[in-house]
Structure formats: structure tokens, C-alpha cells
Design a protein around this motif. Structure first.
Motif, PDB file in Angstrom:
ATOM      1  N   ARG A  66      22.885  60.531 -37.652  1.00 49.50           N
ATOM      2  CA  ARG A  66      21.936  61.340 -36.906  1.00 49.50           C
ATOM      3  C   ARG A  66      22.338  61.348 -35.432  1.00 49.50           C
ATOM      4  NH1 ARG A  66      17.542  62.601 -39.932  1.00 49.50           N
ATOM      5  NH2 ARG A  66      17.252  61.362 -41.840  1.00 49.50           N
ATOM      6  N   GLY A  67      21.976  62.518 -34.741  1.00 56.23           N
ATOM      7  CA  GLY A  67      22.223  62.633 -33.308  1.00 56.23           C
ATOM      8  C   GLY A  67      23.247  63.689 -32.994  1.00 56.23           C
ATOM      9  N   ALA A  68      23.892  63.527 -31.815  1.00 52.74           N
ATOM     10  CA  ALA A  68      24.869  64.504 -31.360  1.00 52.74           C
ATOM     11  C   ALA A  68      26.108  64.455 -32.228  1.00 52.74           C
ATOM     12  CB  ALA A  68      25.232  64.260 -29.906  1.00 52.74           C
ATOM     13  N   ILE A  69      26.667  65.634 -32.449  1.00 54.67           N
ATOM     14  CA  ILE A  69      27.865  65.692 -33.269  1.00 54.67           C
ATOM     15  C   ILE A  69      28.984  64.889 -32.629  1.00 54.67           C
ATOM     16  CG2 ILE A  69      29.630  67.247 -34.190  1.00 54.67           C
ATOM     17  CD1 ILE A  69      27.495  69.382 -34.466  1.00 54.67           C
ATOM     18  N   ALA A  70      29.068  64.924 -31.316  1.00 53.78           N
ATOM     19  CA  ALA A  70      30.158  64.221 -30.636  1.00 53.78           C
ATOM     20  C   ALA A  70      30.006  62.710 -30.722  1.00 53.78           C
ATOM     21  CB  ALA A  70      30.225  64.666 -29.181  1.00 53.78           C
ATOM     22  N   GLY A  71      28.799  62.156 -30.846  1.00 48.66           N
ATOM     23  CA  GLY A  71      28.584  60.716 -30.909  1.00 48.66           C
ATOM     24  C   GLY A  71      27.302  60.361 -31.612  1.00 48.66           C
ATOM     25  N   PRO A  72      27.268  60.518 -32.896  1.00 48.69           N
ATOM     26  CA  PRO A  72      26.022  60.304 -33.624  1.00 48.69           C
ATOM     27  C   PRO A  72      25.740  58.820 -33.870  1.00 48.69           C
ATOM     28  CG  PRO A  72      27.748  60.953 -35.130  1.00 48.69           C
ATOM     29  CD  PRO A  72      28.363  60.989 -33.775  1.00 48.69           C
ATOM     30  N   GLN A  73      24.492  58.531 -34.257  1.00 53.07           N
ATOM     31  CA  GLN A  73      24.098  57.198 -34.694  1.00 53.07           C
ATOM     32  C   GLN A  73      24.372  57.083 -36.192  1.00 53.07           C
ATOM     33  OE1 GLN A  73      22.872  54.741 -32.687  1.00 53.07           O
ATOM     34  NE2 GLN A  73      23.129  56.133 -30.931  1.00 53.07           N
ATOM     35  N   VAL A  74      25.062  55.994 -36.579  1.00 54.78           N
ATOM     36  CA  VAL A  74      25.449  55.782 -37.971  1.00 54.78           C
ATOM     37  C   VAL A  74      24.827  54.476 -38.467  1.00 54.78           C
ATOM     38  CG1 VAL A  74      27.354  55.498 -39.591  1.00 54.78           C
ATOM     39  CG2 VAL A  74      27.601  57.017 -37.600  1.00 54.78           C
ATOM     40  N   SER A  75      24.214  54.538 -39.628  1.00 53.67           N
ATOM     41  CA  SER A  75      23.660  53.322 -40.248  1.00 53.67           C
ATOM     42  C   SER A  75      24.058  53.277 -41.716  1.00 53.67           C
ATOM     43  CB  SER A  75      22.139  53.297 -40.122  1.00 53.67           C
ATOM     44  OG  SER A  75      21.554  54.381 -40.820  1.00 53.67           O
ATOM     45  N   VAL A  76      24.360  52.031 -42.227  1.00 55.31           N
ATOM     46  CA  VAL A  76      24.823  51.837 -43.602  1.00 55.31           C
ATOM     47  C   VAL A  76      24.018  50.676 -44.206  1.00 55.31           C
ATOM     48  CG1 VAL A  76      26.781  51.302 -45.085  1.00 55.31           C
ATOM     49  CG2 VAL A  76      27.121  52.670 -43.001  1.00 55.31           C
ATOM     50  N   ARG A  77      23.736  50.788 -45.495  1.00 60.64           N
ATOM     51  CA  ARG A  77      23.062  49.722 -46.213  1.00 60.64           C
ATOM     52  C   ARG A  77      23.489  49.798 -47.676  1.00 60.64           C
ATOM     53  NH1 ARG A  77      19.531  53.828 -45.461  1.00 60.64           N
ATOM     54  NH2 ARG A  77      18.459  54.650 -47.308  1.00 60.64           N
ATOM     55  N   PRO A  78      23.494  48.661 -48.307  1.00 60.04           N
ATOM     56  CA  PRO A  78      23.802  48.678 -49.743  1.00 60.04           C
ATOM     57  C   PRO A  78      22.741  49.467 -50.481  1.00 60.04           C
ATOM     58  CG  PRO A  78      23.986  46.476 -48.857  1.00 60.04           C
ATOM     59  CD  PRO A  78      23.354  47.271 -47.781  1.00 60.04           C
ATOM     60  N   SER A  79      23.154  50.136 -51.507  1.00 55.97           N
ATOM     61  CA  SER A  79      22.243  50.994 -52.224  1.00 55.97           C
ATOM     62  C   SER A  79      21.380  50.187 -53.163  1.00 55.97           C
ATOM     63  CB  SER A  79      23.023  52.036 -53.014  1.00 55.97           C
ATOM     64  OG  SER A  79      22.142  52.794 -53.802  1.00 55.97           O
TER      65      SER A  79
END
Length: 944
Positions: free
Chosen positions: A911-924
């Protein structure tokens, strides 16, 4: 003796006095009858070869006016030498000749006739029959010489023949009859005195000449001389009405006399005549003054001309066979006509050469002076289209032939003239605004008219100068040729051209007069018809105009034009314009042509246009660039409602900064573009040809649109995209749009998706891949909605920064390294359901699978805002065994399968700006059904 003589003389004197006194006393009581003298008086009045006179009685009377004794003969009868009665004179008074009495002869020295009626009959042989009173006729007055000889004695005759010194007629009526011509004249209250003068005689006459009921006072002095034999006559008259003279002429009288019936005004005049022995005129000089009154001439139509004063001086010379007009002047109160010239040939065919000058004649009265048969077409146009104003001065030369010097028989040979006019109102066409205040000069001839206009106005336009010549094209459709220059407001000129019959200039150029400002200077030529209906097209208009400070508030598509300077040429059925101006604030050079019937129109536009200029034309979504594009546009309307529009763009001077490397360009590098459009009305109906050639990038294509240009119906485009300075093959793409049931079907294909993405500047790198997008496009809806399916086969993803971050956060170092370097991660297939709305891409579902990795993504990418919101799952293949799952046989069999491979699933959000978005990961924490879908994804099969 002396005493006796004195007494005798005294006695005689005394007796004479007594006798005289007695005679005076007797005469005071009345006339004294003298019968003894009757025979002597009769013989004295008779002459040898002349009339025989008989007297009824004679008496002695006292003339109180002259204080003299006179004889009065009563009832004096005369007969011709042949015995035919001549007439009867009631009373004849005689003054006796003293010289004759001293010789013992009774002879009259003076003869006075009173109350006599003379009847003179002109015979064809030139003799005159004289009748006195109510008697008969005689032929004893055959010539003036005969009259002089018989009254006063011939030269060399005995003295007794010359005792008569005067003959007077008092209160006489004279009838002059010409049986040959059937005319008669009558003079009343005439006093006539004849006296000898040398070898001739002098005559004085006063009286009144009768023309019907009109009596004209006249005075005549005449002198007859023998050597050379001639008669000089001076005639003066007052208050003569020429119309009465003309009306009294019999049908067979000379036409020049009947011409006088149209002259209705009193005339005073003096006429000097020189007659020969046969009473034929040799010379005549006339001076006339007359008015006020009217003149009506059959050759000049309309009402009678009103004149205030006439002055004329004419000479007639039989020897020279001419009439000389020193001056004939007609003063009409508000105008004057003066004529000078001559007529040669008094009998039969003659010639006329006249110089006429006219001053201050109202133009509305010109038709009175212009004969209908002279330049009839030009006259008809002038009378029907010119009003008001004055002809200040005019000079006219008339030459031709006449019969018997009669003005009405004039046959024109030459008619030329010039004139000066002012204040005219001219309506060149009946339905158009008139030209007013027209002033200038003109010339004319029997063939036509030429006007030189020095000033005037047409509507609110200034008529600087003009010429009008004609008629030409004699026959079915003669015309007057107009050639003039005007200047003033352009809107006023266009408004005039819109008047019926309209030239339809507004329709031809697509601009209304109310939207135009600026000034115009123009030269205009027309062929104005003199007969029949007036059609502006049929007038063959031509014009050359210069437009300054031109502005148009409303061009097609709502654009504006300012600061325009143009030249315009109108000819035949077309109008052409060339010049410079600012359209939407952009400086352009324009050259256009158009048919006046609204058919074929062309327009060529040239100019250097920057980014702001393109934005002003509504093209604000172009790639960002610096510099100016050299634009050449050509518009051609081939038929009503259809047109072609071609754009040629020279991109050499611009620098393009684009997110797509294939579209980047430095200033100075060559580049061209061409667009050929088909228009229906003002809407684009086809893109016949699209071509872009810039560096290694080349695009071509064509397209069609709906009738109103609101929907794309077909597209066929191909592009080869090569990024400058980038190694590798160029990207190739084909875009097609074809008809479908509900919406046109859009397909995009490429045989090297990696090269295409690189050329377009995607934020990931890939190698290879066959790309196919198929979907529906609703180009009529806002935002160009697109719904379709994307399929990419056999590609390697070498750089994907966002996906690499997801792998890194999932502690998938190998995958993160593969997505951040040149080795890459291979995929067998990418499958996605996409939707586009106004620059926003919605990923309904997207899955990519390969031997090492499986990915599923859904979310939104807002290219206009530069943001994204994505979520998905990442499934690495062959990651290792999950020990916890293996310890539980049933669960392990579900999660790991029968072969015992380990399965791990990671959910992520971006989510956020295409140039520097916020990324979050979690096990499914996915349910078993989800896991089965992941397994299918890893195997390259679609999820259920």
C-alpha cells in the motif's frame, strides 16, 4: 398806283381772312361735301397698270391732330386691271400735295385708311393677292418692287408719280392666307405706315398677332431697298405663347412649328430678318427671353420640365445653309441648361453639332432630360437604382442628323459628355443596403455610362473610390461593371454580404459576423445585371481584401483567433485567405480556401507549438516535453459534412521526458509524426493513418469511430518500441479493436513482453514472454472502461523490487536474490482478470506460476494518483519440510501430500505510493481449500 396796289392786296387779304374764318366756322360744324372733287380724287388714287378706283363721295374735313385741311373719300371701291373687284375701303383720308395743287393737279401726299380689313393670299408663284374689306381678290402686289413703284413711283418716273409721301392704315385687320400650306394668320388693331425711302420704302407696323384666342403684341420695322434688292425686317413681340403657335399650325405645316406646341411659357423676343425680293428669308437673327413655364418634348419622357427663364440667341443663314445657336439657356430654378452649336442643312437631311452644359440638376429629375432610346439599359438602371443628390455640372456633345432642321427628328450619331455629381444614394442591388453620399465624376456616350466615385459609404463602410462602367454584354443580360475599394469594420462587411441575395460567406468559412472584430480594406468587382433577377453569384463577384487586427470569438470547436493579419481573395465560386494570427494564443500561419456553396474547403496551418499550446488545444495528456513542435496541419472538406485533416509534426527541436524509455527524446534528435484523420461534421470518424518515427521507435496504425465520433469502433495499430541507449531487442506490440456484440473487442499482443515492458518503463524487468490481452472497451463512456483477461506465457522475471521486498520479508532469500539480480525467476504463465476505469486499474485476480514460485494478487493501481493497494499470496515451491506437519500423519498428509514435500504460504500487502509503498508479509492461515488452490497454482493449473 402804289396806293391802288396796296388796297388790292389788303382787300384780297381781308377777303381771304373772311373766307378762311367762314371756312373754319363751317368746318367746325362738320365736313363739307365736295362732289366736284370726287372724280379728281378717283383719278388721283388710280394708277396706270394698277388698280382702278371709284369714289362714292368726297368731303373736306379739319384734321384736329395735325391742324390741317384734308379730304375724306367715302366708300372707295378698287378693282384690278382686269376689272375683278379687289375690295371696298369705307373711309380714306387724303392729305393733298401742295406741289401738285400749285400745278393745278389734285394729288394725295398722304393717304390714311381706317377700319380696313386686308386679306393677303400667298400664291405658289410668289405673288400676293390683295383683298380689301369683303371684296374680291387681285394680283397687283406681285412683289415689294411693284408695291413701291405703284405707291410712290418708279425711279426715273415723272415728278407727278412721287407726290405721295406716305400711306397709313389705322385700326386695320390683316388676314394672311397660304392655301398651299393650309395655314392662316391674323393681325388685329394694326397701325401701318409706308413711306418712300430713296428708291425703296420703309414700313412701320404695330398691332396684335392672333393665335387662336391669344393676342400677341408685335412691332415691325421694315426697309425695302432695290440695290441689292432685299428687305430688312426688325420684329419685336411680347408675351408670345409658343404652344399657341404650335397648336394653331395645320397638320401639313413644318414639323419645327408643331414642335412649338410643347413649349408652354411666355416669350419676349426680337427677330432681325433679311428677305430677298420673293420674300424668302436669307438670314435671321433671333433673341428671345421667356418664362416661367414648362417644356414637354416627345423624345424626353416623363412630366413636363418646369423652367423659370429662357434666353436664346440664334442665327439662320440660307446662303450658309445653317442655324447657329449662340446660346439657348433654360434656367429651371434648381438647375440650368445651356446649348451652343449649329445645324447644317435647312431642308432635307441635315447635320447637328451641339455643345450642352447643365448645372445643378437634381438626380431624381435626370430621367426628364435623358431620352428613353439613348443607352436604354443604362438609363433603366440609373432611374431604378439612383436617388437623391445633384449633378452639379455636366457638359454634353450631341452630333447627328435631322430632317428639315426639326429637333424631334434627331438621329444620334455621337453623344458624349462628362459630369460632376454629389450626394447620390445608389442601391446596387434592390435587397442590399444602399451606398449613400456618393460623389464623383462621370462620362457617357450613346453606348453607355462610366462613373468614377470619389467618396461615399455603404452601410458603415467607407467607399474610398470606385468605377462603374457599362452596359456590357448587350443582348439577353447586359451588366454594369463595378470596381471599387472599401474600408471599415470587417463585421459590417460580412453583415452586408449576408443580405439577400446572400453570398453565404459565413457558411463558407464557418464564422458568423457577430463573432468577428477587426478592420478591412478591400477592392471589389461586380457585374451588376441591368435586367432580370439579381443573383449575387451571377454577378461574378471578385474581391481582394486586407484584414488587420482580426479577432474571432468563436471558431469551430470553440477556439478563438486574435492578432490576425490576413489577405483574402474572392473569385468565381471560391474564397481564399492567407495570413498570421494567434489561435488559442498560439502564433500560427494560416492559408485557407473555400467554395461559396459550402462544398470543398481547405485550410493549411503552420506554427511552432509548445506544451502550453497543445494544452490550449485540449491536448493536455501528451508526454511531457520541452521546446516547440513544428506543426503543419492540412484540412480539406471534400464534400458537405465530410473532411480530411492531416497533421505533420517535426519533433526535432523538442526533448521528451517520459516514463517510457522508448518515448524519451533529446532535443536535436530527429523525430516525426503524422496523423491523417477523417471528419464527419466536426467529429473525428476515422484515423486513416498514424505514424510516429522517433529514434528506434516506430508506430503505425489506423482506426474508425462511430458516426458522432464518441466511440472507437476499430483500431489496428503496430509499434516497434526501442529505448535509446538500451541493449536488447525492441518491444513489439499489436493493438486491435474489432466489433463485438455489446462492446468492441480489444486485443493486445506482443511476442516479447519483456522487451515491451522495458520499452514502456515498467518498474520491473522481465525477459521473454508471449503477451495476450483480450477484453471489451467502451470508449464512449467516461474514463474508457476496459474489462479483460491478460495472459503471459514463458517469461523470466529478473527484477521486481516490490516482490523482492515481499520475499525478503518472508525470509525467502533465494527468491529475493533472484528477483533483484540478473538470474531472475522463471514463470510459465501469468493470468489476470483486469478492469480499467479512468486511469485506475483494478486487478480482480492475478496468478503467476513457475517451477520456483507461485503468486496471487488482487487490488488497485491508480496511475493518475501514483498509488497502489494490493494484497496477495506468495508460495515458494520445495522450500523444505514442515516438521510439525509431518509429526501428525493425518494433517501432514493433507498439507504435505503423499510425497512429503513442504508447503509454505505467505500473505502480503502493498500500500502507498508506487515509488515507495509500504509492504507487509505474514504467514498464511489459509484453510485447506485455499491450500489446494495454492497447490493448483504451483502446478500451473487454475484455481477452483
Amino acid at each position: 398806283m402804289k396806293r391802288t396796289a396796296v388796297r388790292f392786296i389788303a382787300g384780297v387779304l381781308t377777303a381771304s381772312a373772311a373766307l378762311g374764318g367762314l371756312l373754319a366756322w363751317r368746318l367746325a360744324r362738320g365736313p363739307i361735301d365736295m362732289p366736284l372733287l370726287t372724280s379728281y380724287v378717283a383719278r388721283a388714287l388710280s394708277s396706270e397698270g394698277g388698280p382702278t378706283v371709284r369714289v362714292r363721295s368726297t368731303e373736306l374735313i379739319w384734321d384736329r391732330h395735325e391742324d390741317e385741311l384734308r379730304l375724306r373719300a367715302r366708300d372707295v371701291a378698287m378693282s384690278s386691271p382686269t376689272g375683278a373687284p379687289v375690295g371696298l375701303v369705307p373711309s380714306l383720308t387724303l392729305g393733298l400735295s401742295l406741289r401738285a395743287l400749285l400745278r393745278g393737279v389734285i394729288a394725295p401726299a398722304e393717304v390714311v385708311a381706317q377700319g380696313v380689313r386686308l386679306r393677303l393670299v400667298l400664291r405658289p408663284d410668289g405673288t400676293v393677292d390683295l383683298g380689301l374689306g369683303e371684296g374680291g381678290e387681285g394680283t397687283f402686289l406681285s412683289s415689294p418692287r411693284t408695291m413701291a413703284d405703284r405707291l410712290f413711283g418708279a425711279p426715273g418716273a415723272a415728278p407727278s408719280a412721287a407726290w405721295l409721301r406716305s400711306v397709313a392704315l389705322d385700326d386695320v385687320r390683316i388676314d394672311l392666307v397660304d392655301p398651299t400650306e393650309g395655314s392662316s394668320w391674323q393681325a388685329r388693331d394694326v397701325d401701318l405706315v409706308l413711306r418712300p425711302a430713296g428708291t425703296g420704302l420703309d414700313a412701320k407696323l404695330t398691332g396684335r398677332l392672333a393665335f387662336g384666342p391669344t393676342l400677341v403684341p408685335i412691332r415691325i420695322e421694315a426697309a425695302y431697298r432695290r440695290d441689292p434688292e432685299r428687305i430688312e425686317v426688325a420684329l419685336a413681340f411680347r408675351r408670345l405663347d409658343p404652344s399657341a403657335v404650335g397648336s394653331s399650325m395645320p397638320p401639313g405645316s413644318p414639323a419645327v412649328l408643331r414642335f412649338l406646341s410643347g413649349l408652354r411659357f411666355p416669350i419676349d423676343g426680337r427677330i432681325a430678318l433679311t428677305l430677298d425680293a420673293a420674300l424668302e428669308p436669307l438670314r435671321a437673327r433671333l433673341k428671345l427671353v421667356g418664362g416661367p413655364g414648362t417644356v414637354r418634348v416627345a423624345a424626353v419622357p416623363g412630366q413636363a420640365l418646369a423652367i423659370a427663364r429662357l434666353r436664346a440667341a440664334l442665327t439662320v443663314d440660307r446662303d450658309e445653309d445653317r442655324i447657329g445657336l449662340q446660346l439657348v439657356s433654360l434656367d429651371m430654378g434648381r438647375g440650368a441648361v445651356r446649348v451652343r452649336g449649329e445645324v447644317r442643312g435647312l431642308h432635307g437631311l441635315g447635320s447637328v453639332d451641339l455643345a450642352v452644359s447643365v448645372t445643378d440638376v437634381p438626380v431624381d429629375e435626370v430621367s426628364r432630360y435623358w431620352p428613353e432610346e439613348v443607352a436604354a439599359d443604362a438609363r433603366r438602371w440609373v432611374v431604378g437604382n439612383v436617388r437623391g443628390g445633384h449633378v452639379h455640372s455636366a457638359t454634353i456633345r450631341v452630333a447627328g442628323t435631322v430632317d428639315d432642321a426639326v429637333p424631334t427628328s434627331l438621329r444620334l450619331g455621337t453623344l458624349t459628355g462628362s459630369f460632376l455629381y454629389d450626394g447620390l444614394t445608389v442601391r446596387y442591388l434592390p435587397t442590399m443596403s444602399p451606398a449613400t453620399g456618393i460623389a464623383g465624376t462621370g462620362t457617357f456616350s450613346e453606348r453607355g455610362l462610366s462613373l468614377r466615385v470619389a467618396r461615399g459609404t455603404v452601410g458603415r463602410l467607407e467607399l474610398v473610390h470606385a468605377t462603374v462602367r457599362g452596359p456590357s454584354g448587350q443582348g439577353g443580360r447586359p451588366t454594369m461593371a463595378f470596381d471599387g475599394s472599401v474600408r471599415g469594420a470587417l463585421a459590417e462587411a460580412m453583415t452586408l454580404l449576408e443580405q439577400e441575395p446572400s453570398l453565404a460567406l459565413s457558411r463558407a468559412i464557418g464564422v458568423a459576423p457577430r463573432d468577428v472584430a477587426g478592420t478591412l480594406t478591400a477592392r471589389v468587382a461586380l457585374a451588376i445585371p441591368l435586367r432580370g433577377a439579381t443573383d449575387l453569384r451571377a454577378m461574378r463577384p471578385t474581391a481582394s481584401a486586407t484584414l488587420r487586427d482580426l479577432s474571432v470569438a468563436r471558431l469551430p470547436r470553440g477556439w478563438t483567433l486574435t492578432d490576425g493579419d490576413f489577405t483574402v481573395e474572392l473569385g468565381g465560386n471560391a474564397v481564399a485567405a492567407n495570413g498570421r494570427g494567434r489561435v488559442q494564443g498560439v502564433a500560427l500561419t494560416l492559408a485557407g480556401k473555400g467554395d461559396l456553396d459550402g462544398g470543398r474547403r481547405t485550410l493549411e496551418v503552420r506554427g511552432d507549438v509548445g506544451a502550453a499550446g497543445f494544452a490550449a488545444f485540449g491536448l493536455d495528456r501528451l508526454p511531457r516535453f520541452d521546446g516547440e513542435v513544428a506543426v503543419q496541419a492540412q484540412y480539406a472538406a471534400t464534400r458537405p459534412g465530410a473532411a480530411k485533416l492531416r497533421f505533420g509534426l517535426d519533433l526535432a527541436r523538442i526533448a521528451i521526458d517520459s516514463s517510457a524509455p522508448a518515448l524519451r527524446k533529446r532535443a536535436g534528435a530527429p523525430g516525426t509524426a503524422r496523423i491523417d484523420l477523417g471528419l464527419s461534421g466536426d467529429a473525428v470518424s476515422t484515423v486513416d493513418h498514424l505514424e510516429l518515427d522517433m529514434g528506434g521507435t516506430r508506430m503505425t496504425g489506423s482506426a474508425t469511430l462511430s458516426e458522432r465520433g464518441t466511440r472507437w469502433q476499430t483500431i489496428d495499430a503496430r509499434a516497434v518500441l526501442a529505448a535509446p541507449g538500451v541493449a536488447g531487442p525492441p518491444g513489439r506490440v499489436t493493438v486491435k479493436l474489432g466489433p463485438e456484440r455489446s462492446h468492441p473487442r480489444l486485443t493486445v499482443t506482443s511476442d516479447d513482453a519483456g522487451a515491451l515492458d522495458g520499452a514502456l518503463g515498467a518498474n520491473f524487468d522481465m525477459v521473454g514472454g508471449r503477451l495476450l490481452f483480450a477484453g471489451n472497451l467502451d470508449s464512449a463512456a467516461p474514463g474508457w472502461p476496459i474489462d479483460g483477461h491478460l495472459d503471459v506465457r514463458s517469461f523470466t522475471l529478473t527484477r521486481a523490487p516490490i516482490l523482492a521486498r515481499v520475499a525478503s520479508l518472508a525470509s525467502l532469500s533465494g527468491i529475493a536474490s533472484g528477483l533483484s539480480g540478473s538470474q531472475g525467476i522463471a514463470f510459465d504463465r501469468l493470468s489476470a482478470e483486469l478492469a480499467h476505469r479512468g486511469g485506475v486499474i483494478t486487478i480482480k485476480s492475478a496468478r503467476a506460476s513457475g517451477a520456483s514460485l507461485g503468486i496471487s494478487v488482487r487490488g488497485v493501481v491508480d496511475g493518475a494518483a501514483g498509488t497502489l493497494a494490493l494484497e496477495g499470496s506468495l508460495v515458494p515451491a520445495y522450500y523444505g519440510l514442515n516438521e510439525a506437519a509431518n509429526r501428525v500423519p493425518l494433517v501432514g498428509r493433507v498439507f504435505t501430500g503423499t510425497r512429503g514435500e513442504g508447503i509454505h504460504v505467505f500473505d502480503f500487502e502493498v500500500r502507498g505510493a508506487i515509488a515507495g509503498p509500504q509492504v507487509s508479509v505474514r504467514p498464511s492461515s489459509a484453510a485447506p481449500g485455499v491450500i489446494r488452490d495454492v497447490l493448483r497454482l504451483l502446478q500451473g493449473r487454475p484455481a477452483r
